[in-house]
Design an enzyme around this catalytic site. Sequence first.
Site, short mmCIF file in Angstrom:
data_model
loop_
_atom_site.label_atom_id
_atom_site.label_comp_id
_atom_site.label_asym_id
_atom_site.label_seq_id
_atom_site.Cartn_x
_atom_site.Cartn_y
_atom_site.Cartn_z
N LYS A 13 -2.19 -15.35 4.70
CA LYS A 13 -3.40 -14.77 5.31
C LYS A 13 -3.07 -13.46 6.05
O LYS A 13 -3.75 -12.46 5.91
CB LYS A 13 -4.06 -15.77 6.28
CG LYS A 13 -4.38 -17.12 5.67
CD LYS A 13 -5.02 -18.08 6.66
CE LYS A 13 -4.15 -18.46 7.82
NZ LYS A 13 -2.91 -19.22 7.45
N ARG A 85 -10.83 -22.44 13.17
CA ARG A 85 -9.90 -23.46 12.67
C ARG A 85 -10.40 -24.86 12.97
O ARG A 85 -9.70 -25.83 12.64
CB ARG A 85 -8.57 -23.29 13.37
CG ARG A 85 -7.50 -22.60 12.57
CD ARG A 85 -6.40 -22.30 13.55
NE ARG A 85 -5.11 -22.37 12.98
CZ ARG A 85 -4.36 -21.28 12.76
NH1 ARG A 85 -4.82 -20.09 13.00
NH2 ARG A 85 -3.15 -21.43 12.32
N ARG A 124 10.35 -16.99 6.11
CA ARG A 124 9.73 -15.88 6.87
C ARG A 124 10.64 -15.46 8.03
O ARG A 124 11.21 -16.28 8.73
CB ARG A 124 8.37 -16.32 7.42
CG ARG A 124 7.76 -15.25 8.34
CD ARG A 124 6.29 -15.47 8.58
NE ARG A 124 5.98 -16.74 9.19
CZ ARG A 124 4.75 -17.18 9.39
NH1 ARG A 124 3.72 -16.43 9.02
NH2 ARG A 124 4.53 -18.35 9.95
N ARG A 157 10.33 -17.57 13.53
CA ARG A 157 9.36 -18.05 14.52
C ARG A 157 9.70 -19.48 14.91
O ARG A 157 10.08 -20.27 14.04
CB ARG A 157 7.94 -18.00 13.91
CG ARG A 157 7.12 -16.81 14.38
CD ARG A 157 5.86 -16.62 13.58
NE ARG A 157 4.93 -17.75 13.56
CZ ARG A 157 3.71 -17.72 13.02
NH1 ARG A 157 3.28 -16.60 12.46
NH2 ARG A 157 2.93 -18.76 13.03
N ARG A 168 2.24 -28.70 11.67
CA ARG A 168 1.18 -27.70 11.44
C ARG A 168 0.36 -28.04 10.19
O ARG A 168 -0.85 -27.86 10.17
CB ARG A 168 1.79 -26.30 11.30
CG ARG A 168 2.28 -25.76 12.64
CD ARG A 168 3.21 -24.59 12.44
NE ARG A 168 2.54 -23.39 11.96
CZ ARG A 168 3.19 -22.37 11.40
NH1 ARG A 168 4.49 -22.41 11.24
NH2 ARG A 168 2.52 -21.31 11.01
P1 AP5 Z 1 2.00 -14.84 6.19
O1 AP5 Z 1 1.14 -13.76 5.64
O2 AP5 Z 1 2.73 -14.59 7.46
O3 AP5 Z 1 1.20 -16.22 6.21
P2 AP5 Z 1 0.01 -16.72 7.16
O4 AP5 Z 1 -0.96 -17.46 6.30
O5 AP5 Z 1 -0.51 -15.59 7.97
O6 AP5 Z 1 0.84 -17.76 8.03
P3 AP5 Z 1 0.85 -18.09 9.57
O7 AP5 Z 1 1.96 -19.10 9.73
O8 AP5 Z 1 0.95 -16.89 10.45
O9 AP5 Z 1 -0.50 -18.76 9.76
P4 AP5 Z 1 -0.84 -19.88 10.71
O10 AP5 Z 1 -2.25 -20.00 10.35
O11 AP5 Z 1 -0.10 -21.14 10.74
O12 AP5 Z 1 -0.33 -19.28 12.09
P5 AP5 Z 1 -1.05 -18.40 13.19
O13 AP5 Z 1 -0.14 -17.30 13.51
O14 AP5 Z 1 -2.46 -18.10 12.81
O15 AP5 Z 1 3.08 -15.21 5.03
C1 AP5 Z 1 4.07 -16.20 5.23
C2 AP5 Z 1 5.38 -15.73 4.55
O16 AP5 Z 1 5.19 -15.64 3.14
C3 AP5 Z 1 5.85 -14.33 4.99
O17 AP5 Z 1 7.26 -14.32 5.03
C4 AP5 Z 1 5.35 -13.39 3.87
O18 AP5 Z 1 6.19 -12.26 3.71
C5 AP5 Z 1 5.40 -14.31 2.66
N1 AP5 Z 1 4.28 -14.06 1.72
C6 AP5 Z 1 2.98 -13.82 2.04
N2 AP5 Z 1 2.24 -13.70 0.93
C7 AP5 Z 1 3.09 -13.90 -0.13
C8 AP5 Z 1 2.92 -13.91 -1.53
N3 AP5 Z 1 1.71 -13.73 -2.10
N4 AP5 Z 1 4.01 -14.14 -2.31
C9 AP5 Z 1 5.24 -14.36 -1.74
N5 AP5 Z 1 5.46 -14.34 -0.42
C10 AP5 Z 1 4.40 -14.13 0.39
O19 AP5 Z 1 -1.12 -19.45 14.39
C11 AP5 Z 1 0.02 -19.84 15.11
C12 AP5 Z 1 -0.39 -20.85 16.17
O20 AP5 Z 1 -1.33 -20.25 17.10
C13 AP5 Z 1 -1.13 -22.11 15.67
O21 AP5 Z 1 -0.24 -23.11 15.23
C14 AP5 Z 1 -1.91 -22.51 16.92
O22 AP5 Z 1 -1.09 -23.15 17.87
C15 AP5 Z 1 -2.34 -21.17 17.50
N6 AP5 Z 1 -3.64 -20.73 16.98
C16 AP5 Z 1 -3.88 -19.61 16.23
N7 AP5 Z 1 -5.18 -19.53 15.92
C17 AP5 Z 1 -5.79 -20.60 16.50
C18 AP5 Z 1 -7.12 -21.08 16.52
N8 AP5 Z 1 -8.12 -20.43 15.86
N9 AP5 Z 1 -7.38 -22.23 17.18
C19 AP5 Z 1 -6.40 -22.88 17.85
N10 AP5 Z 1 -5.11 -22.50 17.86
C20 AP5 Z 1 -4.80 -21.36 17.18
#
Ligand code: AP5
Length: 212
Positions: A13, A85, A124, A157, A168
């Site tokens: 994402k 979420r 990552r 991370r 997660r």
């Molecule tokens: P990446 O693009 O970083 O993936 P992502 O979907 O953004 O993953 P996240 O782990 O950041 O999402 P998340 O939803 O768990 O965490 P968030 O930060 O929102 O890609 C991942 C890897 O794959 C990278 O190395 C990239 O290079 C590679 N890649 C990407 N696309 C690719 C492709 N097509 N092919 C090959 N490789 C690829 O949230 C973190 C924490 O914050 C949560 O656990 C929670 O505690 C809190 N939080 C955040 N939002 C909320 C909310 N709305 N409500 C409550 N708590 C929240």
Amino acid sequence: MIVVFLGPPGAGKGTQAKLLSERMGFLHLSTGDILRDAVKKQTPLGMKAKEYMDRGELVPDSLIVELIENYLPEEGKVVLDGFPRTVAQAEALDDMLNSKGKELKKVILFDSPDEVIIDRLSGRRVCSSCGAVYHIRYNPPKKDGVCDLCGGALVQREDDKEQVIKNRLEVYRRQTEPLIDLYQRRGILFRMDASMNVEELFYEIERVLKVC
Ligand code: AP5
């Protein structure tokens, strides 16, 4: 236009939202990035959020909704990466948009099998200084462990460690997956095969955003 990116952790994402911002002028609002920055700066929000994030659990809805209310602009193209979420967050988003005379028209679902997610999350690496995202195989830095953009050290991370990844994924299934049905029933859900490579996936997302 407001677009929501919905999907499991590590599905890509953030990577696609960054491209939408660079190539199509969207404002990229990532709740995860905002929270990580707050943790780094030890703000009151960061101090409250840290324990939840380290365990791979969701930060309470009230904190997240307040955060989005502060960041959501009145106008312009916005991609919401990682929000909503929970059903309560989805309802809060509807209320926010309704109060501005708007409605959510597109939700992009990043559909991805667990093997792909685990492979992406475990490989990552992020820059400890500027936050740039790499992958040890799919998007490696030029020099091992060093950010191409600012020379900062690349780190894993805390929540990308194996045990936290499992939690997660469970949290996603339990609290976020119900949104798929909710948005599908409204006819605004667009399902993407997130196991495609970065450019193929971007092409598909761009196509959906350009139509209607
Ligand atoms: P990446 O693009 O970083 O993936 P992502 O979907 O953004 O993953 P996240 O782990 O950041 O999402 P998340 O939803 O768990 O965490 P968030 O930060 O929102 O890609 C991942 C890897 O794959 C990278 O190395 C990239 O290079 C590679 N890649 C990407 N696309 C690719 C492709 N097509 N092919 C090959 N490789 C690829 O949230 C973190 C924490 O914050 C949560 O656990 C929670 O505690 C809190 N939080 C955040 N939002 C909320 C909310 N709305 N409500 C409550 N708590 C929240």
